[in-house]
Design a protein around this motif. Structure first.
Motif, mmCIF file in Angstrom:
data_model
loop_
_atom_site.group_PDB
_atom_site.id
_atom_site.type_symbol
_atom_site.label_atom_id
_atom_site.label_comp_id
_atom_site.label_asym_id
_atom_site.label_seq_id
_atom_site.Cartn_x
_atom_site.Cartn_y
_atom_site.Cartn_z
ATOM 1 N N THR A 1 0.832 -1.204 0.000
ATOM 2 C CA THR A 1 0.000 0.000 0.000
ATOM 3 C C THR A 1 0.865 1.252 0.000
ATOM 4 O O THR A 1 0.584 2.218 -0.727
ATOM 5 C CB THR A 1 -0.924 0.009 1.233
ATOM 6 N N ASP A 2 1.924 1.252 0.793
ATOM 7 C CA ASP A 2 2.832 2.397 0.851
ATOM 8 C C ASP A 2 3.522 2.614 -0.497
ATOM 9 O O ASP A 2 3.695 3.758 -0.940
ATOM 10 C CB ASP A 2 3.879 2.203 1.950
ATOM 11 N N LYS A 3 3.923 1.533 -1.135
ATOM 12 C CA LYS A 3 4.582 1.634 -2.444
ATOM 13 C C LYS A 3 3.623 2.209 -3.478
ATOM 14 O O LYS A 3 3.982 3.080 -4.273
ATOM 15 C CB LYS A 3 5.071 0.252 -2.887
ATOM 16 N N LYS A 4 2.390 1.702 -3.481
ATOM 17 C CA LYS A 4 1.398 2.200 -4.436
ATOM 18 C C LYS A 4 1.128 3.680 -4.210
ATOM 19 O O LYS A 4 0.993 4.450 -5.164
ATOM 20 C CB LYS A 4 0.095 1.396 -4.309
ATOM 21 N N SER A 5 1.056 4.081 -2.960
ATOM 22 C CA SER A 5 0.814 5.485 -2.652
ATOM 23 C C SER A 5 1.962 6.363 -3.136
ATOM 24 O O SER A 5 1.744 7.450 -3.688
ATOM 25 C CB SER A 5 0.624 5.657 -1.132
ATOM 26 N N ALA A 6 3.195 5.876 -2.959
ATOM 27 C CA ALA A 6 4.359 6.634 -3.413
ATOM 28 C C ALA A 6 4.382 6.761 -4.938
ATOM 29 O O ALA A 6 4.732 7.813 -5.483
ATOM 30 C CB ALA A 6 5.643 5.963 -2.916
ATOM 31 N N ILE A 7 3.991 5.690 -5.619
ATOM 32 C CA ILE A 7 3.940 5.727 -7.089
ATOM 33 C C ILE A 7 2.866 6.709 -7.552
ATOM 34 O O ILE A 7 3.072 7.494 -8.481
ATOM 35 C CB ILE A 7 3.667 4.323 -7.658
ATOM 36 N N LEU A 8 1.709 6.683 -6.896
ATOM 37 C CA LEU A 8 0.633 7.599 -7.259
ATOM 38 C C LEU A 8 1.045 9.052 -7.042
ATOM 39 O O LEU A 8 0.740 9.923 -7.854
ATOM 40 C CB LEU A 8 -0.637 7.276 -6.466
ATOM 41 N N ASP A 9 1.764 9.308 -5.957
ATOM 42 C CA ASP A 9 2.257 10.668 -5.706
ATOM 43 C C ASP A 9 3.196 11.109 -6.828
ATOM 44 O O ASP A 9 3.127 12.245 -7.316
ATOM 45 C CB ASP A 9 2.995 10.734 -4.367
ATOM 46 N N ALA A 10 4.083 10.198 -7.230
ATOM 47 C CA ALA A 10 5.034 10.504 -8.295
ATOM 48 C C ALA A 10 4.312 10.708 -9.626
ATOM 49 O O ALA A 10 4.620 11.639 -10.383
ATOM 50 C CB ALA A 10 6.061 9.380 -8.424
ATOM 51 N N CYS B 1 8.782 6.415 -13.476
ATOM 52 C CA CYS B 1 9.721 5.525 -12.758
ATOM 53 C C CYS B 1 10.827 6.339 -12.092
ATOM 54 O O CYS B 1 11.172 6.104 -10.923
ATOM 55 C CB CYS B 1 10.326 4.505 -13.724
ATOM 56 N N ALA B 2 11.375 7.282 -12.843
ATOM 57 C CA ALA B 2 12.455 8.105 -12.301
ATOM 58 C C ALA B 2 11.950 8.946 -11.133
ATOM 59 O O ALA B 2 12.639 9.092 -10.112
ATOM 60 C CB ALA B 2 13.023 9.004 -13.400
ATOM 61 N N GLU B 3 10.748 9.496 -11.275
ATOM 62 C CA GLU B 3 10.170 10.330 -10.215
ATOM 63 C C GLU B 3 9.923 9.521 -8.951
ATOM 64 O O GLU B 3 10.098 10.009 -7.829
ATOM 65 C CB GLU B 3 8.861 10.951 -10.703
ATOM 66 N N ALA B 4 9.521 8.258 -9.146
ATOM 67 C CA ALA B 4 9.237 7.382 -8.005
ATOM 68 C C ALA B 4 10.488 6.692 -7.470
ATOM 69 O O ALA B 4 10.441 6.054 -6.410
ATOM 70 C CB ALA B 4 8.211 6.325 -8.405
ATOM 71 N N GLY B 5 11.598 6.798 -8.210
ATOM 72 C CA GLY B 5 12.828 6.148 -7.786
ATOM 73 C C GLY B 5 12.734 4.636 -7.869
ATOM 74 O O GLY B 5 13.268 3.924 -7.007
ATOM 75 N N MET B 6 12.071 4.129 -8.925
ATOM 76 C CA MET B 6 11.869 2.695 -9.072
ATOM 77 C C MET B 6 12.252 2.266 -10.478
ATOM 78 O O MET B 6 12.194 3.056 -11.420
ATOM 79 C CB MET B 6 10.398 2.317 -8.818
ATOM 80 N N SER B 7 12.612 1.008 -10.606
ATOM 81 C CA SER B 7 12.871 0.447 -11.928
ATOM 82 C C SER B 7 11.542 0.164 -12.622
ATOM 83 O O SER B 7 10.521 -0.041 -11.952
ATOM 84 C CB SER B 7 13.671 -0.847 -11.810
ATOM 85 N N PRO B 8 11.522 0.152 -13.959
ATOM 86 C CA PRO B 8 10.279 -0.168 -14.675
ATOM 87 C C PRO B 8 9.684 -1.508 -14.256
ATOM 88 O O PRO B 8 8.470 -1.624 -14.077
ATOM 89 C CB PRO B 8 10.716 -0.180 -16.140
ATOM 90 N N GLY B 9 10.533 -2.529 -14.107
ATOM 91 C CA GLY B 9 10.033 -3.837 -13.724
ATOM 92 C C GLY B 9 9.328 -3.814 -12.383
ATOM 93 O O GLY B 9 8.293 -4.469 -12.200
ATOM 94 N N ASN B 10 9.870 -3.044 -11.439
ATOM 95 C CA ASN B 10 9.270 -2.958 -10.109
ATOM 96 C C ASN B 10 7.964 -2.176 -10.156
ATOM 97 O O ASN B 10 6.955 -2.574 -9.569
ATOM 98 C CB ASN B 10 10.256 -2.300 -9.144
#
Length: 206
Positions: free
Chosen positions: A10-19, A38-47
């Protein structure tokens, strides 16, 4: 462990939505690429794709999050001692205090309705939800004798929804625009629409 995983997800999804919201506000729905998000969220595309497979899913997630918050506010109206004060505070929170980036994403989804069936269906569901909640609040006011007995609640709801869309568009278009005085105008018009049958007609005013 499953509970912890659920919280982390849930926390990850929220962070992605914010980004995603920041990217959509900055670059628009079409201009914002998945790589930018992906760059804004600090995550790889696969993740990131483990949580959201498309930008449409992100828009849906943003809408669902906003509607959950709105539902909580509308539900509180039912038990508010002073419904109109609570209603005004709720409108101020969503139309004045709402971050400008959130308004930009809202307007961005409006522009997509004519060309993206998935977004169009989402906007219809969102509008139906808002319509239901606003109408419910006005029915509570009417049951308490705070509107004219035969006030046209449906017409008032349509006015509020249209006015709110225009207010958010002005906020996005003009950084210097102050929505607060215009919110007061909205409530003045609402008062006329809801109480007109109780007010003296112009013919009686000298």
């Amino acid at each position: 462990m499953p509970r912890i995983d659920s919280v982390q997800r849930t926390d990850k999804k929220s962070a992605i939505l914010d980004a995603a919201e920041r990217c959509f506000a900055r670059s628009g729905f079409h201009g914002a690429s998945m790589s930018e998000i992906c760059a804004e969220a600090g995550m790889s595309p696969g993740n990131l794709y483990r949580y959201f497979r498309s930008k449409e899913q992100m828009i849906e997630g943003l809408c669902e999050r906003d509607l959950a918050a709105a539902a909580h506010g509308f539900d509180a109206l039912a038990t508010a001692p002073d419904l109109w004060t609570a209603f005004r505070a709720l409108a101020h929170m969503h139309l004045v205090e709402e971050p400008r980036d959130s308004c930009a994403v809202w307007i961005e989804t409006l522009s997509e309705v004519a060309r993206n069936p998935q977004i169009a269906a989402l906007r219809l569901r969102t509008d139906n939800f808002i319509h239901e909640k606003l109408l419910g609040a006005l029915k509570i006011a009417q049951s308490r004798g705070q509107t004219a007995p035969h006030a046209d609640l449906e017409r008032t709801v349509q006015f509020m929804m249209t006015f709110a869309d225009g207010l958010m568009l002005r906020r996005v278009r003009d950084e210097a625009f102050d929505p607060a005085p215009h919110l007061e105008i909205m409530f003045e018009v609402m008062r006329t629409m809801l109480l007109a049958p109780l007010l003296p007609s112009n013919d009686n005013i000298t």
